[in-house]
Every structure is written in structure tokens, then in C-alpha cells.
Design an enzyme around this catalytic site. Structure first.
Site, PDB file in Angstrom:
ATOM      1  N   PHE A   1       0.966  -1.259   0.003  1.00 33.78           N
ATOM      2  CA  PHE A   1      -0.164   0.014   0.099  1.00 33.78           C
ATOM      3  C   PHE A   1       1.045   1.189  -0.096  1.00 33.78           C
ATOM      4  O   PHE A   1       1.645   1.409   0.762  1.00 33.78           O
ATOM      5  CB  PHE A   1      -1.053   0.026   1.259  1.00 33.78           C
ATOM      6  CG  PHE A   1      -2.063   0.734   1.061  1.00 33.78           C
ATOM      7  CD1 PHE A   1      -3.341  -0.048   1.023  1.00 33.78           C
ATOM      8  CD2 PHE A   1      -2.414   1.977   1.227  1.00 33.78           C
ATOM      9  CE1 PHE A   1      -4.476   0.730   0.936  1.00 33.78           C
ATOM     10  CE2 PHE A   1      -3.681   2.728   0.994  1.00 33.78           C
ATOM     11  CZ  PHE A   1      -4.735   2.023   0.704  1.00 33.78           C
TER      12      PHE A   1
ATOM     13  N   ALA B   1      -0.294  -2.026   6.143  1.00 36.67           N
ATOM     14  CA  ALA B   1       0.392  -1.903   7.489  1.00 36.67           C
ATOM     15  C   ALA B   1      -0.260  -2.635   8.292  1.00 36.67           C
ATOM     16  O   ALA B   1       0.289  -3.174   9.352  1.00 36.67           O
ATOM     17  CB  ALA B   1       0.332  -0.237   7.795  1.00 36.67           C
TER      18      ALA B   1
ATOM     19  N   GLU C   1      -1.134  -5.613   7.996  1.00 31.68           N
ATOM     20  CA  GLU C   1      -0.559  -7.058   7.929  1.00 31.68           C
ATOM     21  C   GLU C   1       0.842  -7.069   8.402  1.00 31.68           C
ATOM     22  O   GLU C   1       1.399  -8.415   8.565  1.00 31.68           O
ATOM     23  CB  GLU C   1      -0.562  -7.432   6.480  1.00 31.68           C
ATOM     24  CG  GLU C   1      -1.872  -7.817   6.163  1.00 31.68           C
ATOM     25  CD  GLU C   1      -2.968  -6.677   5.826  1.00 31.68           C
ATOM     26  OE1 GLU C   1      -2.400  -5.747   5.331  1.00 31.68           O
ATOM     27  OE2 GLU C   1      -4.142  -6.952   5.871  1.00 31.68           O
TER      28      GLU C   1
ATOM     29  N   HIS D   1     -10.405   5.237   9.244  1.00 33.23           N
ATOM     30  CA  HIS D   1      -9.738   4.158   9.113  1.00 33.23           C
ATOM     31  C   HIS D   1      -8.193   4.327   9.488  1.00 33.23           C
ATOM     32  O   HIS D   1      -7.732   3.248  10.160  1.00 33.23           O
ATOM     33  CB  HIS D   1      -9.977   3.882   7.340  1.00 33.23           C
ATOM     34  CG  HIS D   1      -9.049   2.677   7.089  1.00 33.23           C
ATOM     35  ND1 HIS D   1      -9.882   1.425   7.159  1.00 33.23           N
ATOM     36  CD2 HIS D   1      -8.132   2.343   6.306  1.00 33.23           C
ATOM     37  CE1 HIS D   1      -9.360   0.246   6.596  1.00 33.23           C
ATOM     38  NE2 HIS D   1      -8.183   0.902   6.027  1.00 33.23           N
TER      39      HIS D   1
HETATM   40  N1  INI Z   1      -2.403   0.312   4.788  1.00 29.08           N
HETATM   41  C1  INI Z   1      -1.416   1.100   4.524  1.00 29.08           C
HETATM   42  O1  INI Z   1      -0.225   0.625   4.437  1.00 29.08           O
HETATM   43  N2  INI Z   1      -1.528   2.427   4.207  1.00 29.08           N
HETATM   44  C2  INI Z   1      -2.614   3.030   4.333  1.00 29.08           C
HETATM   45  O2  INI Z   1      -2.516   4.398   4.067  1.00 29.08           O
HETATM   46  C3  INI Z   1      -3.871   2.266   4.309  1.00 29.08           C
HETATM   47  N3  INI Z   1      -5.045   3.085   4.282  1.00 29.08           N
HETATM   48  O3  INI Z   1      -5.115   4.271   4.037  1.00 29.08           O
HETATM   49  O4  INI Z   1      -6.051   2.493   4.049  1.00 29.08           O
HETATM   50  C4  INI Z   1      -3.777   1.158   4.623  1.00 29.08           C
HETATM   51  N4  INI Z   1      -4.915   0.308   4.464  1.00 29.08           N
HETATM   52  C5  INI Z   1      -4.829  -1.341   4.256  1.00 29.08           C
HETATM   53  C6  INI Z   1      -4.795  -2.040   5.539  1.00 29.08           C
HETATM   54  O5  INI Z   1      -3.431  -1.913   5.943  1.00 29.08           O
HETATM   55  C7  INI Z   1      -4.940  -3.537   5.137  1.00 29.08           C
HETATM   56  O6  INI Z   1      -3.932  -3.948   4.169  1.00 29.08           O
HETATM   57  C8  INI Z   1      -6.501  -3.774   4.814  1.00 29.08           C
HETATM   58  O7  INI Z   1      -7.293  -3.405   5.462  1.00 29.08           O
HETATM   59  C9  INI Z   1      -6.892  -5.326   4.453  1.00 29.08           C
HETATM   60  O8  INI Z   1      -6.427  -5.882   5.483  1.00 29.08           O
END
Ligand code: INI
Length: 156
Positions: A25, A59, A61, A91
Site C-alpha cells: 500500500f 500496514a 498485515e 480508518h
Molecule cells: N494500509 C497502508 O499500509 N497504508 C494506508 O494508508 C492504508 N489506508 O489508508 O487504508 C492501508 N490500508 C490497508 C490496510 O493496511 C490493510 O491492508 C487492509 O485493511 C486489508 O487488511
């Protein structure tokens, strides 16, 4: 000061086995953190063969995969890299809170130094500044902190 024992870690990464766990991400930011961390570790003596890079979705995970790696006992240190950028909903707060808590718990549970290179930013500009521009590179800082902690841990 003469009688004082001081323990401090040398910033020498020679011969270590390091796992870097990096979120996909916001990869345009996270890839800069990875590049900075790898460059730092190599400049401090680590061979590329001593580095294992593991990609995770986001993040949220990071803790599970860092925990699994720590559990296996194969790595001297683990580096968690990611970038969470605030959006329009809460979130951000949930992802950051769980990632930070999970990573801290992992480090303490397994006695493995864990470099915390997770950017938690209000804006994309703040993230860019911390990924190799105005405010340095937090991947480098996390790698340096992890390396020092690995070496301190060996001495105590
Ligand atoms: N994950 C990130 O690493 N950075 C982000 O900014 C972010 N936002 O903003 O949503 C993000 N979301 C995903 C999250 O970490 C999980 O991978 C997802 O929810 C699936 O479990």
C-alpha cells in the site's frame, strides 16, 4: 565517569540476517523506504544475501508477518516498513493503532529488534518528505535503530 560501564552497539551489519517486511500500500513511498534501508545496511557491511524482503498488502498485515518471522528465529533483526496516510474516515487511526501495537508486542514477545519504519502521515506531502527528501528517509533511520539494537542486545 571513569568507573562507569557503558554499553553501546557498533553500527556494523557484517554477517547479520535481516528481514525487511514492506507494505505494498502506498508503494511509491514505501519503495523509497526499502531502498534507503537496503542502501544503509549495505553501506554498514551487510551483504545482499543477508537480506530477505517480504511484501505484505498493507500496514495492518505487518505485525502478523513480523511475528511469524520472529517466531522462526532465523533473523537477527526485522525491519517493518510502510506508510499510512490519513483519509476522510477513521480508518487511518485503526490501521495505525493495530500496526504499532502489534509490532511493539512482537518485539517484546520474541526479543528480536524490530525497526519501526511505518510512516503515519496526515498528507501525502508529509510522507514524501519522510521518504528521502526534506525530512530525511525514515527507512534509513529505522534500519540504523534496528542495527544498533541488534548489537546492543548481543552485549547485554
Ligand atoms: N494500509 C497502508 O499500509 N497504508 C494506508 O494508508 C492504508 N489506508 O489508508 O487504508 C492501508 N490500508 C490497508 C490496510 O493496511 C490493510 O491492508 C487492509 O485493511 C486489508 O487488511
Amino acid at each position: 565517569m571513569n568507573d562507569m560501564t557503558t554499553i553501546s552497539g557498533k553500527l556494523d551489519a557484517t554477517g547479520l540476517k535481516i528481514a525487511i517486511v514492506a507494505a505494498r500500500f502506498n508503494d511509491f513511498i514505501v519503495n523509497r523506504l526499502v531502498d534507503g534501508a537496503v542502501d544503509y545496511l549495505e553501506r554498514h557491511g551487510l551483504e545482499r544475501a543477508g537480506i530477505t524482503l517480504v511484501r505484505v498488502p498493507g500496514a495492518f498485515e505487518l505485525p502478523l508477518i513480523c511475528q511469524k518471522l520472529a517466531d522462526g528465529g532465523k533473523y537477527d533483526g526485522i525491519l517493518a516498513l510502510g506508510a499510512v496516510i490519513r483519509g476522510a474516515t477513521p480508518h487511518f487511526d485503526y490501521v495505525c493503532a493495530e500496526a504499532v501495537k502489534g509490532l511493539a508486542n512482537t518485539m517484546l514477545k520474541h526479543n528480536v529488534p524490530l525497526g519501526f519504519g511505518l510512516l503515519t502521515c496526515d498528507t501525502i506531502e508529509q510522507a514524501i518528505e519522510r521518504a528521502g527528501s526534506k525530512a530525511g528517509n525514515k527507512g534509513v533511520e529505522a534500519a540504523a535503530a534496528m542495527l544498533e539494537t541488534v548489537r546492543v542486545l548481543e552485549l547485554i
